[in-house]
Design an enzyme around this catalytic site. Structure first.
Site, PDB file in Angstrom:
ATOM      1  N   GLU A 106      66.474 105.943  49.792  1.00  0.00           N
ATOM      2  CA  GLU A 106      64.919 106.207  50.492  1.00  0.00           C
ATOM      3  C   GLU A 106      64.132 105.368  49.480  1.00  0.00           C
ATOM      4  O   GLU A 106      64.217 105.790  48.457  1.00  0.00           O
ATOM      5  CB  GLU A 106      65.483 107.400  50.428  1.00  0.00           C
ATOM      6  CG  GLU A 106      65.312 107.995  51.392  1.00  0.00           C
ATOM      7  CD  GLU A 106      65.273 109.862  51.354  1.00  0.00           C
ATOM      8  OE1 GLU A 106      65.967 110.978  51.942  1.00  0.00           O
ATOM      9  OE2 GLU A 106      64.327 109.820  51.745  1.00  0.00           O
ATOM     10  N   CYS A 126      72.022 111.685  43.016  1.00  0.00           N
ATOM     11  CA  CYS A 126      71.563 112.236  41.452  1.00  0.00           C
ATOM     12  C   CYS A 126      72.907 113.418  41.059  1.00  0.00           C
ATOM     13  O   CYS A 126      72.969 113.628  41.759  1.00  0.00           O
ATOM     14  CB  CYS A 126      70.594 112.725  41.394  1.00  0.00           C
ATOM     15  SG  CYS A 126      69.493 112.487  39.771  1.00  0.00           S
ATOM     16  N   CYS A 130      68.984 118.813  39.663  1.00  0.00           N
ATOM     17  CA  CYS A 130      67.866 120.060  39.168  1.00  0.00           C
ATOM     18  C   CYS A 130      67.672 121.205  40.143  1.00  0.00           C
ATOM     19  O   CYS A 130      68.421 120.943  41.436  1.00  0.00           O
ATOM     20  CB  CYS A 130      66.871 118.972  38.533  1.00  0.00           C
ATOM     21  SG  CYS A 130      67.503 118.168  37.541  1.00  0.00           S
ATOM     22  N   CYS A 133      65.482 120.134  42.938  1.00  0.00           N
ATOM     23  CA  CYS A 133      65.370 118.923  43.871  1.00  0.00           C
ATOM     24  C   CYS A 133      66.505 118.540  45.103  1.00  0.00           C
ATOM     25  O   CYS A 133      67.564 118.975  44.984  1.00  0.00           O
ATOM     26  CB  CYS A 133      65.483 117.799  42.185  1.00  0.00           C
ATOM     27  SG  CYS A 133      65.793 116.322  43.121  1.00  0.00           S
ATOM     28  N   GLY A 173      67.650 109.491  42.128  1.00  0.00           N
ATOM     29  CA  GLY A 173      68.445 109.780  40.259  1.00  0.00           C
ATOM     30  C   GLY A 173      67.589 109.587  39.848  1.00  0.00           C
ATOM     31  O   GLY A 173      66.172 109.656  39.365  1.00  0.00           O
ATOM     32  N   SER A 203      59.675 107.774  35.342  1.00  0.00           N
ATOM     33  CA  SER A 203      59.868 109.252  35.139  1.00  0.00           C
ATOM     34  C   SER A 203      61.727 109.155  34.955  1.00  0.00           C
ATOM     35  O   SER A 203      62.618 108.706  35.403  1.00  0.00           O
ATOM     36  CB  SER A 203      59.963 109.547  36.346  1.00  0.00           C
ATOM     37  OG  SER A 203      59.740 111.143  36.473  1.00  0.00           O
ATOM     38  N   SER A 226      60.245 114.214  32.784  1.00  0.00           N
ATOM     39  CA  SER A 226      60.160 115.614  33.494  1.00  0.00           C
ATOM     40  C   SER A 226      60.423 117.130  32.762  1.00  0.00           C
ATOM     41  O   SER A 226      61.152 117.488  32.334  1.00  0.00           O
ATOM     42  CB  SER A 226      61.110 115.564  34.679  1.00  0.00           C
ATOM     43  OG  SER A 226      60.227 114.704  36.181  1.00  0.00           O
ATOM     44  N   LEU A 227      59.791 117.433  31.847  1.00  0.00           N
ATOM     45  CA  LEU A 227      59.589 118.606  31.442  1.00  0.00           C
ATOM     46  C   LEU A 227      60.460 120.197  32.373  1.00  0.00           C
ATOM     47  O   LEU A 227      60.942 120.959  31.722  1.00  0.00           O
ATOM     48  CB  LEU A 227      58.799 118.798  30.658  1.00  0.00           C
ATOM     49  CG  LEU A 227      58.596 120.171  29.794  1.00  0.00           C
ATOM     50  CD1 LEU A 227      60.169 119.037  28.028  1.00  0.00           C
ATOM     51  CD2 LEU A 227      57.303 119.868  28.593  1.00  0.00           C
ATOM     52  N   ASN A 302      57.270 121.154  46.228  1.00  0.00           N
ATOM     53  CA  ASN A 302      57.237 120.895  47.483  1.00  0.00           C
ATOM     54  C   ASN A 302      58.773 121.610  48.154  1.00  0.00           C
ATOM     55  O   ASN A 302      59.772 121.506  47.367  1.00  0.00           O
ATOM     56  CB  ASN A 302      57.504 119.833  47.299  1.00  0.00           C
ATOM     57  CG  ASN A 302      56.055 118.160  46.777  1.00  0.00           C
ATOM     58  OD1 ASN A 302      55.110 119.596  47.212  1.00  0.00           O
ATOM     59  ND2 ASN A 302      56.287 117.768  46.328  1.00  0.00           N
ATOM     60  N   CYS A 345      58.079 113.921  46.484  1.00  0.00           N
ATOM     61  CA  CYS A 345      58.524 114.734  44.915  1.00  0.00           C
ATOM     62  C   CYS A 345      60.166 115.544  45.400  1.00  0.00           C
ATOM     63  O   CYS A 345      58.802 116.558  45.412  1.00  0.00           O
ATOM     64  CB  CYS A 345      57.821 114.348  43.914  1.00  0.00           C
ATOM     65  SG  CYS A 345      57.003 113.256  42.991  1.00  0.00           S
TER      66      CYS A 345
END
Ligand code: SAH
Length: 356
Positions: A106, A126, A130, A133, A173, A203, A226-227, A302, A345
């Protein structure tokens, strides 16, 4: 056929080893044409036709001799085809691109006033998984080659008929699990496609030692980390890889990065209602980030199907922002675009490919 592959060829099928021309520099292309018994200046021409004219087949390069074009016809440049395209009401365009081996990735094109930003994928799927995600839910297939990353930018540029001004490595990814190809793509986007390094953002969720290694390259690109949590317990809950790479180690590496490069880090922080968006989290985050150059980018969650996190309301978001501001932390809120096209995202997933 008497065509010699470029260095680091990609094995696309078992029988054929095909040079990924896209992503190669003028020097690499010049060396390659020379190996074909052609004069060096043909390398510059090849470069211009690949990057400026966006040619999809070497057979179409009309400045080359008929005979050579016939020989080159079988050599793919490394371009994908658009498998599916959907436009959100805010004009964000999501693409599913089909790669040479049939895999789908994508890419998102995000037009704003004067900018055209492309959100590129760096892997098919990926492996980080997470919790919030969508990409991670579909598992991991493979790394993308540098040509497959550059291709995404050329594809959006061609489709919009507008020059791409910014690229964010925030698609599917984890870029720092594919560092060589990401660095190759960064070089190519900068020098071949002509996008300023400062307009490129990589990122990462944070992979041990890779941020330090990235610093050694002294790039001008922006690093986003990405914390998503102010402490180890909460981060572990959201990000499985945090178990083996604790937040203290990650932040220590980030500090080193800032010291080496002199560039600030942008910390991404997803806001999940009632989970990591409370005043105490904002205060803890401020304490953690005090004392080195950084910026916090808040991303209201999101929604994705598999988990029932909630996006905080505007008031909750605003009070989180206010606490960070009072603590003198630079902060912005990123309201994701492309939500209606599942292109925001964390909403990218290769399994969408079947729904087109
Ligand atoms: N693997 C890289 C880049 C991928 S995603 C990384 O982790 O940074 C880009 C950003 O979108 C990351 O900060 C990611 O955590 C965030 N993200 C993932 N899922 C999301 C979701 N459902 N809502 C909002 N942001 C999300």
């Amino acid at each position: 056929m008497s065509v010699t592959p470029l260095t680091s060829p990609i094995n696309i099928s078992q029988e054929t080893t095909i040079p990924p021309l896209l992503g190669a520099s003028v020097a690499e292309l010049s060396a390659w044409v020379q190996q074909q018994g052609q004069p060096t200046y043909r390398g510059k021409q090849l470069h211009e036709w690949i990057y400026q004219k966006g040619v999809r087949s070497l057979a179409d390069i009309s400045v080359f001799s008929k005979q050579w074009r016939a020989e080159l016809a079988e050599i793919p440049i490394g371009r994908s085809t658009i498998h599916y395209r959907s436009v959100a009401p805010d004009d964000t365009v999501k693409y599913l691109l089909q790669l040479a081996d049939g895999q789908i990735v994508e890419t998102v094109g995000i037009p704003t006033d004067k900018r055209l930003t492309v959100c590129v994928s760096t892997q098919v799927g990926c492996p980080m998984a997470c919790d919030f995600c969508a990409t991670g839910k579909g598992g991991y297939k493979r790394n993308l080659g540098r040509h497959e990353i550059v291709d995404q930018v050329l594809t959006v540029q061609e489709d919009f008929q507008q020059r791409v001004s910014h690229v964010v490595f925030m698609g599917m990814g984890e870029p720092l699990l594919n560092t060589d190809n990401v660095l190759g793509a960064v070089r190519s986007l900068n020098q071949d496609v002509g996008i300023g390094q400062r307009s490129l953002t990589v990122s990462t969720v944070g992979i041990r030692d890779r941020i330090r290694q990235l610093a050694q390259h002294h790039l001008q690109v922006t690093l986003a980390v990405s914390l998503h949590a102010p402490n180890q317990a909460l981060r572990e809950q959201l990000i499985p890889s945090a178990h083996s790479y604790p937040i203290e180690d990650l932040l220590a590496e980030c500090r080193e990065y800032v010291a080496i490069t002199g560039r600030r880090i942008s910390f991404e922080y997803i806001l999940l209602a009632g989970v990591n968006d409370l005043p105490e989290h904002a205060l803890e985050l401020s304490r953690r980030l005090r004392g080195f150059q950084n910026h916090v980018n808040l991303i209201p969650y999101n929604p994705i199907q598999e988990v029932d996190y909630k996006r905080p309301n505007r008031q909750q978001i605003q009070s989180f922002v206010q606490i960070l501001q009072e603590q003198k932390i630079a902060v912005s809120v990123r309201y994701s675009r492309g939500l209606e096209a599942d292109a925001a995202c964390g909403q990218l997933r290769s399994s969408n490919a079947g729904n087109s």
